[in-house]
Design a protein around this motif. Sequence first.
Motif, short mmCIF file in Angstrom:
data_model
loop_
_atom_site.label_atom_id
_atom_site.label_comp_id
_atom_site.label_asym_id
_atom_site.label_seq_id
_atom_site.Cartn_x
_atom_site.Cartn_y
_atom_site.Cartn_z
N ALA A 134 24.45 10.70 -9.57
CA ALA A 134 24.40 11.33 -10.90
C ALA A 134 24.33 10.26 -11.99
CB ALA A 134 25.62 12.24 -11.10
N ALA A 135 25.14 9.20 -11.83
CA ALA A 135 25.18 8.16 -12.86
C ALA A 135 23.87 7.38 -12.90
CB ALA A 135 26.35 7.21 -12.57
N MET A 136 23.37 7.03 -11.72
CA MET A 136 22.17 6.19 -11.68
C MET A 136 20.95 6.95 -12.20
SD MET A 136 20.75 4.09 -8.45
CE MET A 136 19.33 3.00 -8.58
N THR A 137 20.78 8.18 -11.76
CA THR A 137 19.62 8.95 -12.23
C THR A 137 19.74 9.23 -13.73
OG1 THR A 137 20.74 10.94 -11.43
CG2 THR A 137 18.99 10.03 -10.04
N HIS A 138 20.95 9.52 -14.20
CA HIS A 138 21.09 9.78 -15.64
C HIS A 138 20.65 8.57 -16.45
CE1 HIS A 138 23.34 9.50 -19.48
NE2 HIS A 138 22.82 10.70 -19.62
N GLU A 139 21.09 7.40 -16.05
CA GLU A 139 20.75 6.22 -16.83
C GLU A 139 19.26 5.88 -16.76
OE1 GLU A 139 22.97 2.16 -17.13
OE2 GLU A 139 21.38 1.93 -15.66
N ILE A 140 18.70 5.97 -15.57
CA ILE A 140 17.34 5.46 -15.38
C ILE A 140 16.27 6.50 -15.75
CG2 ILE A 140 15.71 4.61 -13.63
CD1 ILE A 140 18.07 3.06 -12.43
N THR A 141 16.45 7.73 -15.32
CA THR A 141 15.44 8.74 -15.64
C THR A 141 15.34 8.95 -17.16
OG1 THR A 141 15.90 9.89 -13.57
CG2 THR A 141 14.71 11.11 -15.27
N PHE A 142 16.50 9.03 -17.81
CA PHE A 142 16.48 9.31 -19.25
C PHE A 142 16.43 8.02 -20.07
CE2 PHE A 142 18.83 12.99 -17.38
CZ PHE A 142 17.82 13.92 -17.59
N VAL A 176 23.83 23.52 -11.60
CA VAL A 176 24.00 22.12 -11.17
C VAL A 176 23.57 21.14 -12.27
CG1 VAL A 176 21.74 21.80 -10.07
CG2 VAL A 176 23.75 20.59 -9.18
N THR A 177 22.59 21.53 -13.06
CA THR A 177 22.14 20.63 -14.13
C THR A 177 23.28 20.31 -15.09
OG1 THR A 177 19.97 21.64 -13.92
CG2 THR A 177 20.33 20.27 -15.86
N GLY A 178 24.11 21.32 -15.35
CA GLY A 178 25.27 21.08 -16.21
C GLY A 178 26.29 20.16 -15.55
N HIS A 179 26.45 20.29 -14.24
CA HIS A 179 27.39 19.41 -13.53
C HIS A 179 26.94 17.95 -13.64
CE1 HIS A 179 28.59 23.18 -11.65
NE2 HIS A 179 29.52 22.59 -10.93
N SER A 180 25.70 17.70 -13.20
CA SER A 180 25.26 16.31 -13.05
C SER A 180 24.84 15.69 -14.38
CB SER A 180 24.08 16.24 -12.08
OG SER A 180 24.46 16.77 -10.83
N TYR A 181 24.27 16.51 -15.28
CA TYR A 181 23.66 15.91 -16.46
C TYR A 181 24.24 16.36 -17.79
CZ TYR A 181 20.62 14.08 -12.89
OH TYR A 181 20.17 13.44 -11.77
N THR A 229 20.41 18.77 -4.01
CA THR A 229 20.10 17.34 -4.04
C THR A 229 21.03 16.55 -4.96
OG1 THR A 229 18.48 17.36 -5.85
CG2 THR A 229 17.66 17.90 -3.64
N GLY A 230 21.86 17.26 -5.73
CA GLY A 230 22.85 16.60 -6.57
C GLY A 230 22.29 15.97 -7.83
N ASP A 262 14.72 11.01 4.77
CA ASP A 262 16.00 10.35 5.00
C ASP A 262 16.95 10.76 3.88
OD1 ASP A 262 17.98 8.77 6.04
OD2 ASP A 262 16.98 6.85 5.69
N SER A 263 18.23 10.47 4.06
CA SER A 263 19.23 10.92 3.10
C SER A 263 19.26 10.03 1.86
CB SER A 263 20.60 10.91 3.77
OG SER A 263 21.58 11.43 2.90
N TRP A 264 19.80 10.57 0.77
CA TRP A 264 20.08 9.83 -0.45
C TRP A 264 21.53 10.15 -0.80
CZ3 TRP A 264 17.59 14.19 0.50
CH2 TRP A 264 18.05 15.34 -0.15
N PRO A 265 22.19 9.30 -1.57
CA PRO A 265 23.65 9.47 -1.74
C PRO A 265 24.07 10.82 -2.33
CG PRO A 265 22.97 7.29 -2.48
CD PRO A 265 21.71 8.02 -2.16
#
Length: 649
Positions: A283-291, A308-313, A416-417, A468-471
Motif C-alpha cells: 500500500a505504501a509503495m504503490t501510493h508513493e510511486i503511482t501517485f 478496498v480503495t478507501g483502505h489502501s489509498y 490484490t491489496g 507469481d505473488s506480490w506482497p
Amino acid sequence: MSEHKTYPPAADFVKNAHVDAAKYEEMYAASINDPDTFWKEHGQRVDWIKPFTKIKDIDFTLGNVSIKWFEDGQLNVAANCVDRHLDKRGDQTAIIWEADDPEEPSKHITYRELSEQVNKLSNVYKELGVGRGDRVVLYMPMIPEAAYAMLACARIGAIHSIVFAGFSPEALAARVSGCEAKLIVTADQAPRGGRNTALKSNVDKALEISGDTKVLMVERTGADVDMKDGRDFAYGPLMEKASAECEPEAMNAEDPLFILYTSGSTGAPKGVVHTTGGYLVWAAMTHEITFDYHDGDVYWCTADVGWVTGHSYIVYGPLANGATTLMFEGVPTYPDASRFWQVCEKHKVAQFYTAPTAIRALMGQGNEYVEKCDLSSLKLLGTVGEPINPEAWEWYHNEVGKGKIPIVDTWWQTETGGHLMTPLPGAHALKPGAAMKPFFGVKPAVLDPQSGEEITENPTEGVLVITDSWPGQMRTVWGDHERFEKTYFSDYKGYYFSGDGCRRDADGDYWITGRVDDVINVSGHRMGTAEVESALVAHPKVSEAAVVGYPHNIKGQGIYCYVTLMSGEEPSEELRKELRDWVRKEIGPIASPDLIQWAPGLPKTRSGKIMRRILRKIAENDYGALGDTSTLADPGVVDELIDNRMNRE
Ligand code: WTA
C-alpha cells in the motif's frame, strides 16, 4: 508503433518524478529477476519491531496454496502510520476532513492529534473487551473516527471488517456473524448528499437478526437514538476518560490486518483476508510511486473506507508515507456538480483519485462547474474501479487536468491489496483507457480462455492471470481456505486468476476489458449477479430470476433482471417497484435493479442450466448475435424475451 493516441509525460514532471522511464525498466527487471533482493530492500519502507530474514514463501498449486511474505518479521501498522511520523511531522496535517455540508467547518488533524485519538480508542476497545485477534465490524460514515477505528484495531492487533454504510441491516448482519465480531463501531447517522442515513438504527435491526454484539457509537449528528443498556456505548464519554497511551502490539507479518467482504461469481460475498507486513509495504509503495506523492502534497482519494480503495489509498498507504490525506464525507453532486472541484480548490489538492462513474456523471453536467474553480494545485489525476471510456478520459484530461497533467488508470482488486497495473506518471506515455504496465514485482500473463495456454505474442486478447505473488496479495478467504483456492487457483493451474479479461496491444501495453465471470461493476461497485438473484428469489412472488449486466452510460454497467413469477402472480408496475425495494432492503441501495423484465420462461439447456450468455446478449440489445441456441430445451422462449426486452437503446 501504437495504434492509439499517446500522451508522453511532460519534461518538468519527469524531472521531479520518483520513477522515470529508465528507472522503471531497471526496477521492474530487478523485481522480476531477483525478487528476494528487491523486496529485501523495499520491505524497509516500513519499520519493523523485529526485522524479517525470510522474504517470500509462495505456493500457487491447487490444494496447497500458501502465500507468505516477510513471515518471521514483526511490526505494527498503527505505529507505522502514526508513531514513526511524530518526531518529524507531529504538527503536520495527517487528515483533512471535509464534511458533507460545505458550510460545516473542515477539520485538520495533525499526526500528533491522530496519535492521541488512536491511542485513546485503542484503550476504549480494550475496556470493551476487544483484544488481539478479535474481529471488529466498522459501519461508519466518512469521518475521521473511521480512520481512528481502523488504526486502533491495528494497534491492538484486532482485525477490522468494514461494511460499507450503504449496505442494508440484512447484509450487515450476515457480515457481523460471518466473522463473529466482538464489537461494532458505528455512528448515530451518516450525512451524505444532504440526507442522513440512520446507521445506528440499521445496526439495531442487524442485531435483531445476528444476535447481540457490543456497539460503540460515534455521535456524528447528535440525533436521538435508542441505546441498549450494557450493549451500546457512546464514543464521546469513553474517549474522554481513556488514557492516551497504549503500547502497539508486536504483530507477526502474516497476522491478519483486516477482512473485507467482496462479491464473486457464486454464492455469498467472501471475506478477503489481508495480512500485516506485505500489505502495508504494498500500500505504501504503490501510493508513493503511482501517485508520485511528494512531501507536503495534499492527496485526495474520493472513495469510501467501506471499499478496498478507501483502505489502501485513504488510510494505510498515505498515512504509512506520512502524507496529508483528505477524507470527504459527501457526494460529487451535492450541493451541486462543482463540489469535487471546490474541495480541490479549497484544500489545494495535488493528487486527485476517483472512479470513472463519477467522471461520467460530472461530465454530463457541463463544463461550467469545473471552469469556475481554480484547479491550479493539481499535479496528477487517477481513476480506479472500472474501465474508463476514452471520452471520459479525454474530458478528465482536458477539462479537469487542462490537458497538462498525467492520469493514472490503476487496475487492481480487493484481492490484490493495491495497484497491480498502472502507468507510472513520470515513466509512461499514456493511452486513454489503458492500464498500461505492471507494477514492480507483478508478472501478468494473458491466457487463452479455452486452452488455458499462455499467449506470448502481441497484440492479443484473453483472460488476465498473474504468475507469481506480490506482497499485497490476499492470503485466504476468512474461514474458508478451500474457497480461496477454488476461486482463484483452480480454473488456470498455477496462476492467480483475476476474473478480468484484457488485451495486450502491439506495444505490449495492457487494456482491461472487464469481468469474464458473473461479477458486474455498477458505478464502480462490485456486485455478484448471484447475490441479486438470491435476493429476488427470496421474494414470495418470485419463482426464478436471472441477473446480468448491461452497458449503462453513467454507471458503466446497470443491473438487468429477468424475473419469472410464481404461477397465479400478475406482472405490474407496482410489483416492479416492490421487487426493487425488496432488493434494496436485502442488500442495499447499490444493488437496486435498473431494469426488470418479466420472463415467463428462461433459456435453459436440456440439463436445466440457464444460458446466461443469451440473457446477456438480449440485455445488451445485441440479440442479432445470439450464436447457437439449438441446445436449448425450448428455443421459443428466446423470441419471447427479445420481443419484450427492456433495453432498446
Ligand atoms: C475492475 C477495486 C478496468 C475490474 C479496486 C476488477 C478495473 C474489479 C480497474 C475489482 C481499471 C478495477 N480498469 N477495470 N483501472 N480497476 N477494475 O474489488 O473488473 O471493488 O476485477 O476493487 O474492478 O473491483 P474491486
